[in-house]
Design an enzyme around this catalytic site. Structure first.
Site, PDB file in Angstrom:
ATOM      1  CG  ASP A  28      -1.717   1.199   1.420  1.00  0.00           C
ATOM      2  OD1 ASP A  28      -2.470   1.548   0.501  1.00  0.00           O
ATOM      3  OD2 ASP A  28      -1.599   1.840   2.486  1.00  0.00           O
ATOM      4  CG  ASP A  30      -1.471   7.882   0.252  1.00  0.00           C
ATOM      5  OD1 ASP A  30      -1.049   9.035   0.358  1.00  0.00           O
ATOM      6  OD2 ASP A  30      -1.767   7.347  -0.841  1.00  0.00           O
ATOM      7  CG  ASP A 191      -2.234   2.248   6.332  1.00  0.00           C
ATOM      8  OD1 ASP A 191      -2.533   1.834   5.192  1.00  0.00           O
ATOM      9  OD2 ASP A 191      -2.656   3.321   6.792  1.00  0.00           O
TER      10      ASP A 191
END
Length: 247
Positions: A28, A30, A191
């Site tokens: 991922d 951001d 995240d």
């Protein structure tokens, strides 16, 4: 579920694995590789100012990030995680936001600690790496270039490359297809709960970072079948995690 602390991490260059446990490493953008909230807050603030709406804080934006730009703009307009703004208002805001974000993209963004070294270590495994992000390609690709990490990736699968963004598994399955990898032998590092859900739905293993953007919820609180196979506090822990997951 595996958990590692920085103190338990093995030395970097002594842990170049001869056999990577995965055929594909998806990561991922951001909140996992990059802290981009400064640029996003500036763009949201410019948008709201142009629309003579009340300003928001950087913490507000940090809480809202994670489901693509459309959802971020809706949340900034409604101050709600789930409500949608009126369509004409939203369309006006999206144009303003995209113009503002393109102007500042990468100016305040930075890699999280140990990400650069972690990517260098992953590159020694000679396993394809891809970025899988909900961010649109017009913003994701320039950000990777500005931060000088674009050379690590076979491809960037962006939010506008698929019909549905994460937690839908489509982007991960597209990445696996492009890299001729078996999803069951692939991993996503992310995240948020959206990343965990997408990985589970696609048949990927998942590794979660404990920092980043997860709408104020710790990834350690996630229970059930979608929870991660491992949680790390830093990319410096990847050698130990990969070694354990290869056993």
């Amino acid at each position: 579920m595996l958990e590692y602390s920085p103190a338990a991490c093995l030395p970097w260059m002594n842990n170049v694995a001869s056999d990577c446990p995965f055929e594909l490493v998806a990561i991922d953008l951001d909140g996992t590789l990059v802290d981009s909230v400064g640029d996003l807050h500036t763009a949201v603030s410019t948008m709201l100012n142009a629309m003579t709406m009340q300003p928001v804080t950087i913490d507000d934006v940090r809480h809202w990030v994670g489901n693509g730009i459309d959802r971020l703009v809706h949340r900034a307009l409604t101050r709600s995680m789930s409500e949608n703004a009126e369509s004409v208002l939203f369309e006006t805001a999206m144009v303003l936001f995209q113009d503002a974000y393109q102007a500042v993209n990468g100016q305040q963004s930075c890699l999280y600690p140990d990400v650069a070294r972690g990517l260098e270590w992953l590159a020694t495994l000679n396993t394809p790496m891809v970025v899988v992000t909900n961010k649109a390609a017009r913003f994701a690709n320039p950000l990777l270039e500005v931060l000088k990490i674009d050379q690590f990736y076979e491809v960037c699968i962006a939010g506008d490359h698929v019909a549905n963004k994460k937690p839908d598994p489509g982007a991960l399955l597209l990445a696996a297809s492009r890299c001729h990898a078996n999803p069951r032998h692939s991993v996503l590092i992310g995240d948020s709960i959206s990343d965990m859900k997408a990985a589970h739905a696609a048949g990927f293993s998942s590794i979660s970072v404990s920092y980043g953007y997860n709408h104020g919820q710790s990834v350690r609180t996630v229970q059930g079948k979608t929870k991660s196979d491992a949680i790390i506090d830093s990319f410096s822990e990847l050698p130990a995690v990969f070694k354990q997951m290869s056993m």
